[in-house]
Motif scaffolding. Sequence first.
Motif, short mmCIF file in Angstrom:
data_model
loop_
_atom_site.label_atom_id
_atom_site.label_comp_id
_atom_site.label_asym_id
_atom_site.label_seq_id
_atom_site.Cartn_x
_atom_site.Cartn_y
_atom_site.Cartn_z
N PHE A 135 22.59 22.95 24.60
CA PHE A 135 22.10 22.12 23.48
C PHE A 135 20.71 22.67 23.38
CE2 PHE A 135 25.85 19.66 23.46
CZ PHE A 135 25.57 18.45 23.84
N CYS A 136 19.90 22.69 24.40
CA CYS A 136 18.51 22.91 24.40
C CYS A 136 18.60 24.48 23.90
CB CYS A 136 17.76 22.88 25.74
SG CYS A 136 16.27 23.45 25.96
N VAL A 137 19.02 25.25 24.64
CA VAL A 137 19.08 26.71 24.40
C VAL A 137 19.45 26.94 22.81
CG1 VAL A 137 19.72 28.97 24.66
CG2 VAL A 137 19.53 27.48 26.53
N SER A 138 20.56 26.42 22.49
CA SER A 138 21.07 26.64 21.12
C SER A 138 20.17 25.93 20.01
CB SER A 138 22.47 25.82 20.85
OG SER A 138 23.43 26.41 21.84
N ASN A 139 19.79 24.79 20.26
CA ASN A 139 18.78 24.15 19.38
C ASN A 139 17.68 25.05 19.03
OD1 ASN A 139 20.56 22.35 18.85
ND2 ASN A 139 19.53 20.58 19.81
N SER A 140 17.03 25.40 20.14
CA SER A 140 15.81 26.31 20.30
C SER A 140 16.06 27.46 19.25
CB SER A 140 15.36 26.65 21.54
OG SER A 140 14.13 27.32 21.49
N ALA A 141 17.23 28.21 19.74
CA ALA A 141 17.42 29.24 18.91
C ALA A 141 17.76 29.26 17.26
CB ALA A 141 18.53 29.99 19.62
N ILE A 142 18.28 27.79 17.05
CA ILE A 142 18.91 27.83 15.72
C ILE A 142 17.23 27.54 15.10
CG2 ILE A 142 19.50 26.09 14.22
CD1 ILE A 142 21.88 25.84 16.45
N PHE A 143 16.66 26.79 15.65
CA PHE A 143 15.24 26.24 15.13
C PHE A 143 14.37 27.60 14.58
CE2 PHE A 143 11.99 23.27 14.40
CZ PHE A 143 10.83 23.77 14.39
N LYS A 144 14.46 28.44 15.40
CA LYS A 144 13.61 29.62 15.20
C LYS A 144 14.32 30.54 14.12
CE LYS A 144 10.57 32.23 17.67
NZ LYS A 144 9.79 32.52 16.51
N ALA A 145 15.97 30.51 14.29
CA ALA A 145 16.21 31.38 13.22
C ALA A 145 16.26 30.68 11.85
CB ALA A 145 17.78 31.43 13.62
N VAL A 146 16.06 29.65 11.65
CA VAL A 146 16.00 28.65 10.37
C VAL A 146 14.51 28.60 9.79
CG1 VAL A 146 18.33 27.88 10.46
CG2 VAL A 146 16.26 26.56 11.05
N GLU A 147 13.63 29.23 10.52
CA GLU A 147 12.14 29.07 10.33
C GLU A 147 12.04 29.46 9.04
OE1 GLU A 147 9.64 31.33 12.92
OE2 GLU A 147 9.43 29.35 14.28
N GLY A 148 11.27 28.73 7.92
CA GLY A 148 10.85 29.17 6.42
C GLY A 148 12.31 28.77 5.69
N CYS A 149 13.22 28.30 6.21
CA CYS A 149 14.52 28.17 5.30
C CYS A 149 14.52 26.53 4.94
CB CYS A 149 15.92 28.25 6.00
SG CYS A 149 16.10 30.00 6.64
N THR A 150 14.76 26.37 3.72
CA THR A 150 14.61 24.89 3.27
C THR A 150 15.87 24.48 3.40
OG1 THR A 150 14.90 25.91 0.84
CG2 THR A 150 12.57 25.38 1.70
N LYS A 151 17.07 24.98 3.39
CA LYS A 151 18.17 24.38 3.32
C LYS A 151 19.13 25.15 4.68
CE LYS A 151 18.94 22.98 -1.32
NZ LYS A 151 19.12 23.43 -2.73
N VAL A 152 19.70 24.10 5.56
CA VAL A 152 20.28 24.69 6.58
C VAL A 152 21.81 23.93 6.65
CG1 VAL A 152 20.33 24.84 9.09
CG2 VAL A 152 18.02 25.10 7.86
N HIS A 153 22.82 24.93 7.11
CA HIS A 153 24.20 24.01 6.87
C HIS A 153 24.76 24.79 8.36
CE1 HIS A 153 28.38 24.07 5.30
NE2 HIS A 153 28.18 22.94 6.12
N ILE A 154 25.26 23.69 9.13
CA ILE A 154 25.67 24.09 10.42
C ILE A 154 26.92 23.89 10.41
CG2 ILE A 154 25.42 23.69 12.89
CD1 ILE A 154 22.42 22.54 12.54
N LEU A 155 27.55 24.74 10.91
CA LEU A 155 29.15 24.53 11.19
C LEU A 155 29.51 24.25 12.79
CD1 LEU A 155 31.09 27.34 9.28
CD2 LEU A 155 30.82 25.01 8.60
N ASP A 156 29.54 23.10 13.04
CA ASP A 156 29.58 22.90 14.39
C ASP A 156 31.10 22.59 15.12
OD1 ASP A 156 28.85 19.43 16.04
OD2 ASP A 156 28.88 21.55 16.97
N PHE A 157 31.03 23.67 15.86
CA PHE A 157 32.60 23.58 16.68
C PHE A 157 32.31 23.19 18.13
CE2 PHE A 157 34.64 25.53 13.07
CZ PHE A 157 33.92 26.47 12.58
N SER A 158 32.42 22.01 18.41
CA SER A 158 32.16 21.58 19.84
C SER A 158 33.13 20.47 20.31
CB SER A 158 30.81 21.32 19.99
OG SER A 158 30.46 19.94 19.44
N ILE A 159 32.94 20.20 21.40
CA ILE A 159 33.78 18.92 22.07
C ILE A 159 32.79 17.87 22.41
CG2 ILE A 159 35.69 20.34 22.66
CD1 ILE A 159 34.53 20.11 25.55
N THR A 160 31.62 17.83 22.07
CA THR A 160 30.71 16.75 22.33
C THR A 160 30.25 16.04 21.39
OG1 THR A 160 29.03 18.49 22.40
CG2 THR A 160 29.74 17.97 24.75
#
Lengths: 438, 495
Positions: A135-160
Amino acid sequence: MKTEVRGNGASISIQNPSLFNTPQDSITGALKGCLGSLDGACIEKLLLHCASALENNDVTLAQQVMWVLNNVASSVGDTNQRLTSWFLRALISRASRVCPTAMNFNGGSMIQRRLMTVTELAGYVDLIPWHRYGFCVSNSAIFKAVEGCTKVHILDFSITHCMQWPTLIDALAKRPDGPPSLRITVLSCRPQVPPLLNVSKEEVGHRLANFAKFRDVPFEFHVKDDPRLSNESLAVQFESLLTQLTRSELDLREDEALVINCQNWLRYLSDETKGNSAHGFSLRDAFLDIIKGLNPRITVVVDEDSDLSAPSLSSRITTCFNYLWIPFDALDTFLPKDSSQRLEYESDIGHKIENIISFEGFQRIERLESGAKLSQRMENAGFFSLAFCEETINEVKSLLDEHASGWGMKREEDMLVLTWKGHNSVFATAWASTKLED
Amino acid sequence: MVELENSSPMTLSTASGEATASSLGNQIQDTQLAGGGPLKKKRNLPGMPDPDAEVIALSPKTLLATNRFVCEICNKGFQRDQNLQLHRRGHNLPWKLRQRTSKEIRKRVYVCPEPSCVHHNPARALGDLTGIKKHFCRKHGEKKWKCERCSKKYAVQSDWKAHMKTCGTREYKCDCGTIFSRRDSFITHRAFCDALAEESARTQTLAVVNTEGNANTNGNGGTMVGGGATAAATSPPPQPLTPSTTSVVSPGLSIQSSEIPENPMGLSPATPAAASTSTSNANVFATMFAPNPQPSKISAPSSFLQATTPLERTSLSLSSPLYLSNNGSSIFTGPENDHCHYAPTPQPAMSATALLQKAAQMGATASNPLLLRGLGLAVSSTPAGQDANVKSENNIATASLALGIPSNGSSGLTNPMIGSSSLFGNKPTTLDLLGLGMADGGSSSSGLSALLTSFGGGFNVGAATATSFGAGGSNSPRETWDGAPEGKPNGPALL
């Protein structure tokens, strides 16, 4: 002629011994060195012999080895004993399929299924960093990747069950330039594997939306459903999954940054190549191909770092035994033997062990591949690997500092791997679908 | 050259300045191709550590020793010889530093000398000396250091120090009352906690209109509306369990729990409790594999299967506690040296040899097709009384694999595990596991006899044939993986 055999103080007399030549000479050699106490290596050998006995239809030998293992196994013992108990259970489960009996055995899992509440699950994923790391690694990477974006859509494929997202929502809420609008889409179909919740996905999304509102993050939650398939098996649902992953079906919007999150999930996609496919595409490859076609801003893939899908049962037993000791050992470090949390967590791992060892064909849904192999597959699919930045590394380090010492992290090329006492546990990777402009 | 981040796994959270060698057997080997081709990394798969690595097993004494190198002038102790030598310079004594001899540094991995430990297996060796020493001390040493605030105990002083730095420094409290020491677990809990749902339900009813500009849209059926908490949880607030509030490791249980009275080794006073209850089988589960504290009980054998006594202690009464309680045991506090006391794990009563002998003697009767009757995961008609629950299980597997236990005197290893109805059930009789109650010690499979032969010496194996039950390929039709119905909380008994 009389032979006396001494075993631990007992003296047993045997009449008329005779040496027996057997065809199973491999068994004799392998168990040398097990004299004395039964340690992990010995248990592993016994498991393998049991497995090979089953594969040779030598049920008698299988029984006998199981009997020995049963004396070792204990679900409330030390780490080795616990592991053994779950492996033995899996072998017995397998054996019961091999041997026709008069019993009415329905072929399902032998392990009790347990439903958790959402808050129990929230605690569960933080018991050891096994999930939280991803979670931590992914969220951190996602946060960085969407910097400056005003709309974010996450397709979540997980079992948790969306346990990953509160911390991301929290981080987005605190963005200096304000949070983006966030949409999360999950699938309605999910492998029937632990952890299992006692509420619906809709309810989970409900609470998540509630939290987002509390944090003033504009939020939408979607459950992608195909009502036609609600009664079909998972395999069928996954097959049709590909048809559902289109821009229109997913309602992808032009102004959104698309994020693909795969957590402990790709392993459930079949890797069997379709017979008539010239390119040797499997469902897993097809999925990745489609995902890439959606042109996501970032794709994060997290899973357990081990190859557990070999055709050979022995190979799977060995690899599994020498991998899944890690969470058992980690739990043993700080939870007492009778801890119910620990037992439940271990039971869930036992569920996985059972699937890997006891089932074959389409019923064996756990087809885990290691980070190295997965990375290769992603590259073959046309993804480009992204390195994790220093901030991410530091966040993970802080996380690990808060847990028992023994947890560590290492970098393998662009991959970040959680380690326990140096052994690889969980890998995390991030991918771009197009080559980044420098 | 790609950089390798090798944060040391063992010292990540300790304040000690020990540098550790790079991590261990399951390594990446960095090979650079001379031709300037792409850097190839050969990764070892888990379970297959570096085959070139030298596996070293140090003795407990060595692993626990601190400051073995002592200056003869001032008696100051050092952990490493190098440090002592450097110190000796200060006394103007002759000193000599050992050079790194070989050009090729052979990778070393360390295993734990304790046979029952997970790290005894070379496949799970640890890559650095400090790591194995710390492991040994933590796992097999006595936990002398206690945190006053949360009662967690540590065997290694530096672990305790590291814990003290963070314990109680930050606390996060949810409205439901649960306290967290870590923010991410607090946030995650909070998001799903009923307390938040209820709170928003309250604000919901107060709000006039639910159409704020940044509110969530009411889309199609799949969309969730934030704040619409009318469908809030119907279940009562759960009892959240977080690591910070779970029970701590109890002293003495970290060591192989079957501490026997004649081997106190300075252990915590929980040991006397263990001693007094060992015969009443407090730790029956853990002691299944534990030593027989009274070897003298084994009398001269009259029958081949005489080995009832080692397992006598495992017969339970329902009233005996299943595990040690650790209340009231005094705690070692105060700064002493880091020296750990070692309590060697007692050897199991049954050596592999003995177990296998017994297995052989039970043998198999070709006429008994009910193999899996015995391999059942449920305890059947034992008088314990919990079986009513088990038998009424929906889970056909467990009910149908119930064990029949004939009252055969020669079935030496009757092991009626009559535990309380825990989620994880009970252990069935081991012997009749195989449905072989009536079998004499005559027949045995060829496989097992061969196995026993390997231990030196022949055994009477009779006319053993590898009987198979004609399993062939005609298996019963398989159900789908997710076909198993929910069972009751009195779960299937395990082995």
